[in-house]
Write an enzyme that holds these catalytic residues in place. Structure first.
Site, PDB file in Angstrom:
ATOM      1  N   HIS A  55       0.811  -1.279  -0.089  1.00 35.05           N
ATOM      2  CA  HIS A  55       0.018  -0.072  -0.065  1.00 35.05           C
ATOM      3  C   HIS A  55       1.074   1.330  -0.034  1.00 35.05           C
ATOM      4  O   HIS A  55       2.235   1.213   0.044  1.00 35.05           O
ATOM      5  CB  HIS A  55      -0.873   0.110   1.139  1.00 35.05           C
ATOM      6  CG  HIS A  55      -0.456   0.012   2.370  1.00 35.05           C
ATOM      7  ND1 HIS A  55       0.398  -0.868   2.863  1.00 35.05           N
ATOM      8  CD2 HIS A  55      -0.595   0.984   3.450  1.00 35.05           C
ATOM      9  CE1 HIS A  55       0.689  -0.632   4.321  1.00 35.05           C
ATOM     10  NE2 HIS A  55       0.139   0.630   4.738  1.00 35.05           N
ATOM     11  N   HIS A  57       1.136   3.897   1.922  1.00 29.78           N
ATOM     12  CA  HIS A  57       1.783   4.814   3.047  1.00 29.78           C
ATOM     13  C   HIS A  57       3.401   4.832   3.234  1.00 29.78           C
ATOM     14  O   HIS A  57       4.022   4.052   2.579  1.00 29.78           O
ATOM     15  CB  HIS A  57       1.370   3.863   4.344  1.00 29.78           C
ATOM     16  CG  HIS A  57      -0.030   4.721   4.528  1.00 29.78           C
ATOM     17  ND1 HIS A  57      -0.867   3.630   5.628  1.00 29.78           N
ATOM     18  CD2 HIS A  57      -0.954   5.530   4.257  1.00 29.78           C
ATOM     19  CE1 HIS A  57      -2.086   3.906   5.442  1.00 29.78           C
ATOM     20  NE2 HIS A  57      -2.136   5.230   4.991  1.00 29.78           N
ATOM     21  N   HIS A 113      -7.595  -0.725   5.718  1.00 31.85           N
ATOM     22  CA  HIS A 113      -6.524   0.567   6.309  1.00 31.85           C
ATOM     23  C   HIS A 113      -6.373   1.440   5.104  1.00 31.85           C
ATOM     24  O   HIS A 113      -6.613   2.300   5.661  1.00 31.85           O
ATOM     25  CB  HIS A 113      -5.222  -0.525   6.419  1.00 31.85           C
ATOM     26  CG  HIS A 113      -4.061   0.110   6.850  1.00 31.85           C
ATOM     27  ND1 HIS A 113      -3.968   0.747   8.009  1.00 31.85           N
ATOM     28  CD2 HIS A 113      -3.002   0.557   6.138  1.00 31.85           C
ATOM     29  CE1 HIS A 113      -2.974   1.343   8.405  1.00 31.85           C
ATOM     30  NE2 HIS A 113      -1.962   1.593   7.161  1.00 31.85           N
ATOM     31  N   ASP A 132      -0.432  -4.100   6.212  1.00 31.49           N
ATOM     32  CA  ASP A 132      -1.044  -3.288   7.337  1.00 31.49           C
ATOM     33  C   ASP A 132      -2.513  -3.789   7.431  1.00 31.49           C
ATOM     34  O   ASP A 132      -3.250  -3.180   7.806  1.00 31.49           O
ATOM     35  CB  ASP A 132      -0.958  -1.698   7.159  1.00 31.49           C
ATOM     36  CG  ASP A 132       0.331  -1.581   7.667  1.00 31.49           C
ATOM     37  OD1 ASP A 132       1.282  -2.127   7.885  1.00 31.49           O
ATOM     38  OD2 ASP A 132       0.649  -0.067   7.649  1.00 31.49           O
ATOM     39  N   HIS A 170       4.348  -4.701  10.834  1.00 29.68           N
ATOM     40  CA  HIS A 170       4.672  -4.112  11.866  1.00 29.68           C
ATOM     41  C   HIS A 170       4.990  -4.923  12.774  1.00 29.68           C
ATOM     42  O   HIS A 170       4.067  -5.930  13.093  1.00 29.68           O
ATOM     43  CB  HIS A 170       3.782  -2.835  12.282  1.00 29.68           C
ATOM     44  CG  HIS A 170       3.679  -1.618  11.409  1.00 29.68           C
ATOM     45  ND1 HIS A 170       4.356  -0.732  11.593  1.00 29.68           N
ATOM     46  CD2 HIS A 170       2.992  -1.525  10.371  1.00 29.68           C
ATOM     47  CE1 HIS A 170       4.272   0.435  10.567  1.00 29.68           C
ATOM     48  NE2 HIS A 170       3.318  -0.159   9.736  1.00 29.68           N
TER      49      HIS A 170
HETATM   50 FE    FE Z   1       2.510   0.746   8.234  1.00 35.84          FE
HETATM   51 ZN    ZN Z   2      -0.085   1.678   6.455  1.00 33.94          ZN
END
Ligand code: FE
Ligand code: ZN
Length: 254
Positions: A55, A57, A113, A132, A170
């Site tokens: 994604h 981000h 997300h 995520d 993460h």
């Molecule tokens: Fe992230």
């Molecule tokens: Zn993210």
């Protein structure tokens, strides 16, 4: 032989490399931090050939430009976020299979997300790369999608083989465990996992990968039909999306 190298990046991101020895292909899942990825590559003596983006981000794409410069690797990612990401050589949608040597990465669209988020299932590596979307004992925050979107996305992941190893974006497992225990305090599989997480973190070890099977037993966001969780929320007769939305809202405030 297929090998996976996982390492910390930035403050709490994971870098993940998937290497196919026979074909000399090395795939990076996302590009959180070019320097950490280059260090991991040289530690293993691998040459980066492909990057698969989950994604748009910043903490998943920041390393794209320097890694492209250094290795000339191919970059593939979600068609729906192609403009935001830039630099995509290949735009991927649900059902696409990205091939790298003997590795095949099936694309699963998992809005929630972000709306364009995709995950990758690689049977040869027995691995799901969930970005995520799904974390150990948790799931991604709903920045763009609805609770219904994310619930449907997680349902797709629940259909994968239980022995699949979950890799994600993460290291959030300790905080996720604290929340999970607050909504599912009687769950023995969760308590076992939470104890293991404490030991791993105290030793400076990562808590991922973990099998999906263990997540099915312990992650409250995958257990919206569980009677004990529902009773704790006072939502015995609610539908699954409503239970999921309540769990997500409580985690946001936790
Ligand atoms: Fe992230
Ligand atoms: Zn993210």
């Amino acid at each position: 032989m297929i090998e996976i190298e996982q390492f910390p990046c930035l403050s709490d991101n994971f870098g993940v490399l998937v290497h196919d020895e026979k074909n000399g292909r090395t795939v990076s899942i996302d590009a959180p931090e070019a320097a950490a990825i280059e260090t991991a590559l040289s530690r293993r003596g691998w040459h980066l050939t492909d990057i698969l983006v989950t994604h748009k981000h910043f903490d998943h794409i920041d390393g794209l430009a320097p890694l492209k410069d250094a290795y000339g690797c191919a970059i593939a990612g979600p068609k729906a976020e192609a403009e935001a990401i830039g630099m995509l050589d290949e735009e991927l949608v649900e059902g696409d299979v990205y091939k790298a040597g003997s590795l095949a990465f099936s694309v699963i669209e998992t809005p929630g997300h972000t709306l364009g988020q995709i995950n990758f299932h690689c049977p040869q590596a027995n691995a799901l790369f969930a970005g995520d979307t799904l974390f150990s004992l948790g799931c991604g925050r709903l920045f763009e999608g609805s609770a219904a979107d994310m619930f449907a996305s997680l349902e797709k992941l629940k259909a994968l083989p239980p022995q699949t190893h979950l890799y994600c974006g993460h290291e959030y497992t300790k905080a996720n465990a604290d929340f999970a225990l607050s909504v599912d305090p009687g769950n023995d599989a969760l308590k076992l996992r939470a104890d293991q997480v404490l030991v791993l973190r105290a030793e400076g070890m990562p808590t991922l990968p973990v099998t999906l099977e263990r997540e099915f037993a312990a992650n409250p966001f995958l257990r919206t039909s569980d009677p004990a969780i529902r009773a704790g929320l006072g939502m015995e007769d609610a539908d699954d999306v409503a239970v999921f939305a309540e769990l997500r809202a409580r985690k946001d405030r936790f």
